[in-house]
Design a protein around this motif. Structure first.
Motif, mmCIF file in Angstrom:
data_model
loop_
_atom_site.group_PDB
_atom_site.id
_atom_site.type_symbol
_atom_site.label_atom_id
_atom_site.label_comp_id
_atom_site.label_asym_id
_atom_site.label_seq_id
_atom_site.Cartn_x
_atom_site.Cartn_y
_atom_site.Cartn_z
ATOM 1 N N GLU A 75 36.029 -5.271 -22.063
ATOM 2 C CA GLU A 75 34.992 -4.260 -21.861
ATOM 3 C C GLU A 75 35.080 -3.166 -22.905
ATOM 4 O O GLU A 75 34.066 -2.655 -23.366
ATOM 5 N N TYR A 91 33.407 -4.481 -25.888
ATOM 6 C CA TYR A 91 31.957 -4.506 -25.686
ATOM 7 C C TYR A 91 31.368 -3.110 -25.786
ATOM 8 O O TYR A 91 30.303 -2.894 -26.350
ATOM 9 N N ALA A 92 32.088 -2.126 -25.210
ATOM 10 C CA ALA A 92 31.561 -0.772 -25.169
ATOM 11 C C ALA A 92 31.473 -0.162 -26.562
ATOM 12 O O ALA A 92 30.774 0.817 -26.769
ATOM 13 N N LEU A 93 32.199 -0.740 -27.522
ATOM 14 C CA LEU A 93 32.097 -0.245 -28.896
ATOM 15 C C LEU A 93 30.935 -0.894 -29.632
ATOM 16 O O LEU A 93 30.714 -0.637 -30.809
ATOM 17 N N GLY A 94 30.222 -1.755 -28.930
ATOM 18 C CA GLY A 94 29.110 -2.422 -29.587
ATOM 19 C C GLY A 94 29.532 -3.700 -30.276
ATOM 20 O O GLY A 94 28.976 -4.055 -31.307
ATOM 21 N N ALA A 95 30.520 -4.377 -29.717
ATOM 22 C CA ALA A 95 30.944 -5.642 -30.306
ATOM 23 C C ALA A 95 30.102 -6.781 -29.740
ATOM 24 O O ALA A 95 29.690 -6.732 -28.588
ATOM 25 N N THR A 96 29.841 -7.774 -30.592
ATOM 26 C CA THR A 96 29.190 -8.980 -30.092
ATOM 27 C C THR A 96 30.256 -9.845 -29.436
ATOM 28 O O THR A 96 31.444 -9.555 -29.523
ATOM 29 N N ARG A 100 27.833 2.237 -15.246
ATOM 30 C CA ARG A 100 27.892 1.023 -16.071
ATOM 31 C C ARG A 100 26.524 0.438 -16.340
ATOM 32 O O ARG A 100 26.351 -0.354 -17.275
ATOM 33 N N ASN A 151 24.787 1.677 -19.917
ATOM 34 C CA ASN A 151 24.892 1.052 -21.239
ATOM 35 C C ASN A 151 24.973 -0.470 -21.136
ATOM 36 O O ASN A 151 25.575 -1.131 -21.965
ATOM 37 N N MET A 202 26.559 -2.523 -19.306
ATOM 38 C CA MET A 202 27.842 -3.217 -19.165
ATOM 39 C C MET A 202 27.777 -4.294 -18.074
ATOM 40 O O MET A 202 28.584 -5.212 -18.058
ATOM 41 N N LEU A 249 27.818 -8.312 -18.517
ATOM 42 C CA LEU A 249 28.965 -9.195 -18.723
ATOM 43 C C LEU A 249 29.238 -10.018 -17.474
ATOM 44 O O LEU A 249 29.966 -10.988 -17.511
ATOM 45 N N VAL A 265 23.943 -4.838 -27.749
ATOM 46 C CA VAL A 265 25.008 -4.445 -28.673
ATOM 47 C C VAL A 265 24.669 -3.108 -29.344
ATOM 48 O O VAL A 265 25.508 -2.214 -29.459
ATOM 49 N N ARG A 293 25.003 -0.263 -26.836
ATOM 50 C CA ARG A 293 26.378 0.161 -26.565
ATOM 51 C C ARG A 293 26.958 0.946 -27.731
ATOM 52 O O ARG A 293 27.919 1.684 -27.571
ATOM 53 N N ARG A 294 26.388 0.764 -28.920
ATOM 54 C CA ARG A 294 26.836 1.607 -30.030
ATOM 55 C C ARG A 294 26.277 3.016 -29.883
ATOM 56 O O ARG A 294 26.874 3.985 -30.342
ATOM 57 N N MET A 296 31.474 4.544 -24.261
ATOM 58 C CA MET A 296 32.039 4.550 -22.920
ATOM 59 C C MET A 296 33.555 4.736 -22.973
ATOM 60 O O MET A 296 34.231 4.190 -23.827
ATOM 61 N N PHE A 334 36.880 4.437 -20.355
ATOM 62 C CA PHE A 334 37.148 3.807 -19.069
ATOM 63 C C PHE A 334 38.204 4.549 -18.272
ATOM 64 O O PHE A 334 38.880 5.442 -18.759
ATOM 65 N N ALA A 370 35.662 6.055 -29.141
ATOM 66 C CA ALA A 370 34.256 6.120 -28.749
ATOM 67 C C ALA A 370 33.495 7.115 -29.627
ATOM 68 O O ALA A 370 32.331 6.900 -29.951
#
Lengths: 329, 285
Positions: A212, A215-220, B81, B84, B86, B89, B114, B117-118, B122, B124, B195
């Motif tokens: 996660e 993912y939260a960094l914008g990774a594919t 969540r 963005n 999340m 997933l 993607v 989320r950039r 986030m 955690f 982040a």
């Protein structure tokens, strides 16, 4: 209150001898003796190999036995294990190199990309393939794989070399089909399921939080695997590969059926060769000379030591590379 | 235990659950606040048939801290969540409604999660540095994903992000040591720096101090206060004191529904809803 009295009454009651003493003791003695017997068994096996093999090691010297490439059980009675040592190392390293990336790719597909039902099917198939007896793989190799490879790969390559670059011929060797190349490829096919299963387990251990975070960094999806999953699982993946390598070293039947069993040294790529397990299984019945039998035992000892080292190395890698500090506080 | 639960239920049942019309806000006490950065419209999150969050509509103001409070399981993290994407997933979770970022629905057909989320970073609950990556690589991990390779620029960003996260002075001599070697509080600030490094527009924080000691928590709170000069922040917290300390607006969730949303000052001094009051004053939760 009533409950406490009830509990007290149980303690006050004198317990039967069997319950109080025998049960515990018998259980303890059983598990302790079984546990210790494993140690004794391993030491005993090492001792037998050393005891039986020491004649040969004495005659040739340890270094001489390991570095001599002369293996003559008929006339000169000289025994050097280098061809087999070399054959084992080349086939197993080759198999590991061939198997490594496909195995990891399959594991990543199962763990990360496949829908659950498909992942389950593939994973079960992987386990099934891993459970196929190696003699069955050997038979398949003899009747299907080797003829096919001879037709499609070995002979065309050999013919091409014959016409264009004859200096390659001594390296390639005769394309009869039974030889180093066939054995290595079959060995690779046999260890792919192991590496896959162990890699998949390692990937499953990666905490959800790590994925996660990526993912939260914008990774594919692929970037998450590269950034969070495989680095975290690297200990398990490497240890899995080393354990598979250990299996490849010890694999006997399929290799003995396909490698051609000729103690050539230096060997050729297509031509026949031999490994430590294959020479043991092929020659122990005919070893009438004491020195011959003792040499086979000594090869067994070398194999034993190598397997031990490989397993210890796997354990070391697991400890060294596995991630402990990162997550918990 | 049972007694407490009864009391809690009693406290809650003062008023019957209202319909959702009250969620459309009268922001009379908030007229001084600046413009809306993000906005949810009837946002719902479903786990199978169960609603984790139901029809929540709130704004997130630019350069303000929005706190989400409520008892465990009330849907505040689920809501966060959803902001963005999340939840994507997990295939079993369904999100409906809209989330607008600068007026654009992030759940729109052509929007790439993607990219979203950039823009919406986030942090955690547990610190999540990549344990074997160096501190430096951790911070610039997001930037490298965007293809930035210029070493000097990366160095610059790393220093800036770490400084913003109030971590730079502690780690400036060991940027090459693995992120997993830091203490828990440092790891969390590293996660924040990571982040920040991609310069998001909004930062979502999911109970960022719940696994930290009081001192580290205090540092993170100070940090949030500084960060809001530049960023819009949405923070989920269990700790009501924390919400009152760091946030400008507060949303109170209960059983997946938004009960009340207003300026933090109003929520903590003069809440309109009885449930909110009972939760704030510690009658349940």
């Amino acid at each position: 209150m009533q409950k406490r009295e009830f509990v007290n009454s149980i303690y006050k009651k004198s317990l039967s001898l069997i319950y109080n003493w025998l049960g515990d003791k018998i259980f303890l003695i059983t598990i302790v003796s079984l546990g210790i017997s494993i140690i004794l068994l391993a030491l005993g096996m090492a001792w037998v190999l050393l005891y039986e093999g020491h004649t040969s090691l004495k005659v040739h010297g340890v270094i001489g036995f390991l570095t001599s490439s002369e293996w003559d059980p008929a006339v000169k009675l000289r025994f050097g294990s280098l061809p087999f040592l070399f054959g084992t190392v080349v086939t197993s390293v080759g198999a590991l190199v061939i198997a490594f990336f496909p195995a990891i790719a399959i594991a990543i597909f199962i763990a990360e990309y496949a829908p659950k039902w498909l992942g389950n099917i593939i994973e079960n198939m992987v386990h099934l393939i891993a459970a196929i007896p190696s003699v069955v793989v050997g038979i398949w190799g003899i009747f299907v794989f080797v003829p096919w490879m001879r037709e499609v790969v070995y002979q065309p390559v050999y013919t091409w070399a014959l016409e264009n670059n004859s200096s390659l011929l001594p390296i390639l060797g005769n394309p009869i089909g039974y030889g180093m190349a066939s054995a290595t490829i079959i060995l690779a096919l046999m260890i792919i399921p192991f590496t896959t299963a162990l890699t998949k387990d390692a990937i499953d251990q990666v905490p959800k939080e790590q994925r996660e975070a990526a993912y939260a960094l914008g990774a594919t999806h692929w970037e998450v695997i590269r950034m969070a999953v495989t680095p975290y699982a690297r200990g398990g993946i490497m240890a899995g590969s080393v354990l598979s390598f250990g299996r490849a070293i010890g694999e006997t039947m399929a290799v003995a059926m396909l490698i051609g069993n000729k103690n050539n040294f230096p060997f050729t790529i297509f031509g026949p060769a031999a490994t430590m397990p294959s020479v043991i299984i092929n020659e122990f019945r005919e070893a009438v000379e004491n020195l011959h039998l003792s040499s086979l035992m000594a090869i067994g000892l070398v194999l034993f030591v190598i397997s031990l080292i490989v397993n210890l190395f796997a354990a070391y890698i697991t400890r060294k590379l596995s991630i402990t500090g990162g997550q918990s506080i | 235990m049972v007694k407490e639960k009864n009391r809690a239920e009693k406290a809650i049942s003062y008023k019957k659950p209202e319909n959702n019309s009250h969620n459309i806000l009268k922001l009379n006490s908030m007229s001084q606040l600046s413009d809306v950065r993000m906005e949810t419209k009837k946002l719902s999150v479903q786990y199978g048939d169960h609603y984790g969050v139901k029809d929540v509509s709130i704004p997130v103001y630019n350069k303000q801290v929005t706190a989400l409070i409520g008892p465990s399981g009330c849907g505040k993290t689920t809501f966060l969540r959803a902001l963005n994407r999340m939840h994507e997933l997990n295939r079993n979770i369904k999100v409906s409604g809209e989330v607008l970022l600068d007026g654009e629905n992030i759940y729109g057909d052509k929007v790439n999660p993607v990219i979203i989320r950039r823009k919406i970073g986030m942090v955690f609950q547990k610190p999540t540095p990549f344990p074997i990556m160096s501190i430096f690589d951790n911070v610039v991990a997001g930037l490298k994903l965007t293809g930035t390779r210029d070493k000097r620029y990366l160095n610059e960003v790393c220093e800036k992000a770490l400084s913003q996260a109030a971590l730079f002075n502690e780690v400036k001599d060991r940027l090459n040591t693995p992120g997993g070697k830091l203490s828990g509080g440092q790891q969390q600030r590293l996660s924040i720096a990571r982040a920040l490094a991609i310069e998001p527009e909004v930062i979502l924080m999911d109970e960022p101090t719940s696994s930290l000691d009081p001192l580290s928590s205090m540092k993170i709170e100070e940090l949030i206060n500084e960060l809001k000069e530049k960023y819009s922040i949405v923070i989920v917290t269990h700790n009501m004191q924390q919400a009152s300390r760091v946030s400008d607006t507060t949303a109170f969730f209960y059983m997946g529904e938004l009960i009340e949303y207003d300026s933090t000052n109003k929520i903590f001094t003069n809440p309109e809803n009885r449930k909110t009051e009972n939760y704030i004053t510690g009658k349940f939760g």
